[in-house]
Write a protein that holds these residues in place. Sequence first.
Motif, PDB file in Angstrom:
ATOM      1  N   LEU A 160       0.834  -1.200   0.000  1.00 52.35           N
ATOM      2  CA  LEU A 160       0.000   0.000   0.000  1.00 52.35           C
ATOM      3  C   LEU A 160       0.876   1.260   0.000  1.00 52.35           C
ATOM      4  O   LEU A 160       0.564   2.244  -0.690  1.00 52.35           O
ATOM      5  N   VAL A 161       1.955   1.232   0.756  1.00 55.17           N
ATOM      6  CA  VAL A 161       2.903   2.352   0.710  1.00 55.17           C
ATOM      7  C   VAL A 161       3.487   2.486  -0.691  1.00 55.17           C
ATOM      8  O   VAL A 161       3.636   3.599  -1.221  1.00 55.17           O
TER       9      VAL A 161
ATOM     10  N   PRO B 296       8.689   9.492   2.271  1.00 60.74           N
ATOM     11  CA  PRO B 296       7.561  10.107   1.569  1.00 60.74           C
ATOM     12  C   PRO B 296       7.305  11.556   1.980  1.00 60.74           C
ATOM     13  O   PRO B 296       6.891  12.381   1.152  1.00 60.74           O
ATOM     14  N   LEU B 297       7.541  11.885   3.252  1.00 58.74           N
ATOM     15  CA  LEU B 297       7.337  13.268   3.688  1.00 58.74           C
ATOM     16  C   LEU B 297       8.339  14.207   3.024  1.00 58.74           C
ATOM     17  O   LEU B 297       7.995  15.331   2.633  1.00 58.74           O
ATOM     18  N   LEU B 298       9.596  13.751   2.869  1.00 63.37           N
ATOM     19  CA  LEU B 298      10.578  14.558   2.141  1.00 63.37           C
ATOM     20  C   LEU B 298      10.158  14.753   0.694  1.00 63.37           C
ATOM     21  O   LEU B 298      10.251  15.858   0.142  1.00 63.37           O
ATOM     22  N   CYS B 299       9.685  13.685   0.060  1.00 63.40           N
ATOM     23  CA  CYS B 299       9.243  13.792  -1.332  1.00 63.40           C
ATOM     24  C   CYS B 299       8.028  14.709  -1.452  1.00 63.40           C
ATOM     25  O   CYS B 299       7.895  15.451  -2.433  1.00 63.40           O
TER      26      CYS B 299
ATOM     27  N   GLY C 178      -0.134  15.104  -1.189  1.00 68.48           N
ATOM     28  CA  GLY C 178      -1.113  14.488  -0.304  1.00 68.48           C
ATOM     29  C   GLY C 178      -1.069  12.970  -0.356  1.00 68.48           C
ATOM     30  O   GLY C 178      -1.206  12.294   0.677  1.00 68.48           O
ATOM     31  N   VAL C 179      -0.872  12.415  -1.551  1.00 72.84           N
ATOM     32  CA  VAL C 179      -0.768  10.964  -1.693  1.00 72.84           C
ATOM     33  C   VAL C 179       0.461  10.454  -0.948  1.00 72.84           C
ATOM     34  O   VAL C 179       0.425   9.394  -0.300  1.00 72.84           O
ATOM     35  N   LEU C 180       1.554  11.195  -1.005  1.00 66.41           N
ATOM     36  CA  LEU C 180       2.768  10.803  -0.288  1.00 66.41           C
ATOM     37  C   LEU C 180       2.580  10.880   1.225  1.00 66.41           C
ATOM     38  O   LEU C 180       3.070  10.018   1.973  1.00 66.41           O
TER      39      LEU C 180
ATOM     40  N   ALA D 264       3.088   7.931   3.961  1.00 70.13           N
ATOM     41  CA  ALA D 264       3.856   8.047   5.202  1.00 70.13           C
ATOM     42  C   ALA D 264       3.010   7.630   6.404  1.00 70.13           C
ATOM     43  O   ALA D 264       3.496   6.946   7.320  1.00 70.13           O
ATOM     44  N   ALA D 265       1.737   8.019   6.406  1.00 71.96           N
ATOM     45  CA  ALA D 265       0.851   7.655   7.513  1.00 71.96           C
ATOM     46  C   ALA D 265       0.643   6.137   7.577  1.00 71.96           C
ATOM     47  O   ALA D 265       0.628   5.547   8.667  1.00 71.96           O
ATOM     48  N   LEU D 266       0.502   5.498   6.418  1.00 71.92           N
ATOM     49  CA  LEU D 266       0.375   4.045   6.387  1.00 71.92           C
ATOM     50  C   LEU D 266       1.619   3.374   6.951  1.00 71.92           C
ATOM     51  O   LEU D 266       1.522   2.402   7.720  1.00 71.92           O
ATOM     52  N   ALA D 267       2.790   3.874   6.552  1.00 71.45           N
ATOM     53  CA  ALA D 267       4.034   3.286   7.049  1.00 71.45           C
ATOM     54  C   ALA D 267       4.149   3.450   8.560  1.00 71.45           C
ATOM     55  O   ALA D 267       4.525   2.516   9.284  1.00 71.45           O
ATOM     56  N   LEU D 268       3.818   4.633   9.045  1.00 70.81           N
ATOM     57  CA  LEU D 268       3.908   4.887  10.485  1.00 70.81           C
ATOM     58  C   LEU D 268       2.959   3.984  11.271  1.00 70.81           C
ATOM     59  O   LEU D 268       3.305   3.479  12.350  1.00 70.81           O
ATOM     60  N   ALA D 269       1.775   3.740  10.697  1.00 69.68           N
ATOM     61  CA  ALA D 269       0.763   2.976  11.430  1.00 69.68           C
ATOM     62  C   ALA D 269       0.967   1.470  11.351  1.00 69.68           C
ATOM     63  O   ALA D 269       0.692   0.755  12.331  1.00 69.68           O
TER      64      ALA D 269
END
Length: 486
Positions: free
Chosen positions: A271-272, A337-340, A443-445, A449-454
């Motif tokens: 998903l990421v 992803p947040l950097l991108c 926003g997609v990135l 990032a949120a998916l990876a964190l969770a």
Amino acid sequence: MPEVRLASPQGRWILLTTVLGSSMAMLDSTVVNVALPTIGRDLGASLAALQWTVNAYMVTLAGLILLGGSLGDRYGRRKVFVIGVVWFAAASLLCGLAPTPGVLIAARALQGVGGALLTPGSLALIQASFHPDDRGRAIGLWSGFGGIGAAVGPFLGGWLVSGPGWRWVFLLNVPLALLCAPVALRHVPESAGEDRAHGPFDVLGAVLGALALALVTYALIEARGGSPAVALAAVAGLLAAVAFWHVEKRRPDPMLPLDVFASRQFTAVNLVTLCVYAAFGGFFFLTALQLQVVSGYSPLQAGVSLLPTTALMLLFSARSGALADRIGPRLPLTAGPLLCAAAMLLMLRVGPDADYVTDVLPALLVMGAGMVTLVAPLTATVLASVDTARAGLASGINNAAARAAGLIAVAALPLLAGMGPEAYRSAAAFDAAFRRAMPVCAGVLVAGAALALAFVRRPGPGCRRPECRTHGWVTAPPLERGDRRA
């Protein structure tokens, strides 16, 4: 046990032909974007035709790449690899001679079929041919040269478009194939996987998967017209996707075994992957146009402008992979992803008469830093989230997911940004749409990032093979196929 040594003449020939083969498919994924404005002007193509020039290739490649790997395992990796190289070259010749956008789009779809045959075989041939003591170094060299090819791609595309012409972006594949195929036939030993004698191929699954992608892509690209055909295509695409799921669930030997998604980590990382490579696909498609249509760059200048991202990946991916081995993948897959996303917001500074050093370069450096941070750990985490025996399948699924994500992004992003059919012919109209598109990509990135964190957690022992950590792939993760036993 394979006995070819890297230092032998045969070993060097094997490395050459596998690098050439993978580079043909990779270059076509990176050089075409730079040529799009020129192709559009020369052939009188609409924005939708330019989207199809990218996506026709991606539909068949993403839809058939798992089947292509299975064909190599069954009938011989060298044989399928050579057929793919020849097929790819023939389709490239047709692309280079295309008199109309329709012919070019059809030829690009045929190119994708060739890419689906040759791409899985490139790394699999190295794994199956080299002595275990040399395999790691051989894969590292293959990956490094592939990264150089990815970095050079935009520059080469810009140079060809500005010099000999856009048709040479495709025609260049013909002499490469004329070198690659004979070398493979003469010097690469044949090999096949353990499933050589297994049941029939899942051709129905492959057709349904490709059909679903094609119909949904058509609906997104043509949605501006709002015709009944668009709605029908959208519904048919969703039905094809449902039918694909049912076929894969019930077949004894599916192309895509759904039980692999029982791994929560594997599902989360894919998903990421969808989020990350959707944003990358949209970014590179639109940025190549923005630099030329709005900022007034030549194709060569636009191609050179994009070099920092892949150069940073090539130089620092190994260190990023080593760091992720120590600290786990969760932080890199959240921060990258947040950097991108920040880089895509920085791209809002790129407008008419943009200065490269102050406007373009900072965004691309941040983009490169983000890609370095996330791409190698993403690949390693995918391969570490399933049993070793299924690593090739996991890699193929992840690669197909990345390509499908880029495909959907190129189809959907212009629609979401409100780009009209002739938007790329107007600097003001395209610039306004670009400024709406970049926040969508960001926003997609952030969602990735949120998916990876969770959901992403430290897996068991990570993937320490060189292809997991050292590469410059931009449009998709490196694809690993075949038997990895000693």
